[in-house]
Write an enzyme that holds these catalytic residues in place. Structure first.
Site, PDB file in Angstrom:
ATOM      1  CB  CYS A   3      -0.983  -0.019   1.167  1.00  0.00           C
ATOM      2  SG  CYS A   3      -0.224   0.022   2.806  1.00  0.00           S
ATOM      3  NE  ARG A   9      -4.524   1.479   1.859  1.00  0.00           N
ATOM      4  CZ  ARG A   9      -4.366   2.212   0.761  1.00  0.00           C
ATOM      5  NH1 ARG A   9      -5.272   2.135  -0.200  1.00  0.00           N
ATOM      6  NH2 ARG A   9      -3.335   3.011   0.616  1.00  0.00           N
ATOM      7  CG  ASP A 117      -5.083   5.619   2.662  1.00  0.00           C
ATOM      8  OD1 ASP A 117      -5.131   5.193   3.837  1.00  0.00           O
ATOM      9  OD2 ASP A 117      -4.127   6.253   2.206  1.00  0.00           O
TER      10      ASP A 117
HETATM   11  P1  4NP Z   1      -1.792   2.873   4.121  1.00  0.00           P
HETATM   12  O1  4NP Z   1      -2.353   4.269   4.688  1.00  0.00           O
HETATM   13  O2  4NP Z   1      -1.276   3.162   2.731  1.00  0.00           O
HETATM   14  O3  4NP Z   1      -2.995   1.971   4.097  1.00  0.00           O
HETATM   15  O4  4NP Z   1      -0.713   2.414   5.072  1.00  0.00           O
HETATM   16  C1  4NP Z   1      -1.547   5.410   4.793  1.00  0.00           C
HETATM   17  C2  4NP Z   1      -0.758   5.586   5.908  1.00  0.00           C
HETATM   18  C3  4NP Z   1       0.028   6.733   6.024  1.00  0.00           C
HETATM   19  C4  4NP Z   1       0.006   7.671   5.021  1.00  0.00           C
HETATM   20  C5  4NP Z   1      -0.785   7.487   3.903  1.00  0.00           C
HETATM   21  C6  4NP Z   1      -1.552   6.342   3.779  1.00  0.00           C
HETATM   22  N1  4NP Z   1       0.793   8.868   5.145  1.00  0.00           N
HETATM   23  O5  4NP Z   1       0.680   9.747   4.285  1.00  0.00           O
HETATM   24  O6  4NP Z   1       1.569   8.991   6.111  1.00  0.00           O
END
Ligand code: 4NP
Length: 145
Positions: A3, A9, A117
């Protein structure tokens, strides 16, 4: 399992698929295309929703996806179309490109659906993501065995 941040995720996807396959035969890991959280635990809301479903994902630490992952893994499941573009963009040839799959295509072939997300969401978003990934991983685990 890939991800963006590797804290919401893909750690859930890793934990869920690991719980459904034989770890002596299949290596499951996760990574993010972004590097903001390297070395960190999964997001506490992912840890909590996993625990609610009897999965402990606190052994995981965030890492960034690298082109070397194409050498180490046969299948690369990404959570959304943005991850798909980023990961495919790192592939060095067609064989590597063909390793990359949108995880929800396992359930809805050809529909290009994203796992949303949940980073800026409430806890409900995490339960919703858990259910989507659990359904997809049932199909993936069946295929792998
Ligand atoms: P993930 O969610 O891609 O599902 O782990 C996110 C976690 C952190 C960030 C973006 C998406 N971030 O910008 O820090």
């Amino acid at each position: 399992m890939v991800c963006l941040g590797n804290i919401c995720r893909s750690p859930l996807a890793e934990g869920i698929l690991k719980s459904k396959v034989d770890s002596h035969k299949i290596l499951v890991d996760s990574a993010g295309t972004g590097g903001w959280h390297i070395g960190e635990l999964p997001d506490s809301r992912s840890i909590d929703v996993a625990l609610k479903h009897d999965l402990d994902i606190t052994d995981q630490r965030c890492r960034k996806f690298t082109p070397n992952d194409f050498n180490d893994y046969d299948l690369i499941y990404v959570m959304d179309r943005s991850n798909w573009r980023d990961v495919k963009g790192m592939a060095r040839n067609d064989k590597e490109k063909q390793k990359v799959h949108l995880i929800l295509d396992s359930i809805y072939p050809g529909q290009s659906k994203d796992v949303p997300d949940p980073y800026y969401d409430s806890n409900d978003g995490f339960e919703n993501v858990f259910q989507m990934l659990d359904n997809a991983c049932n199909i993936i685990a069946d295929k792998l065995s």
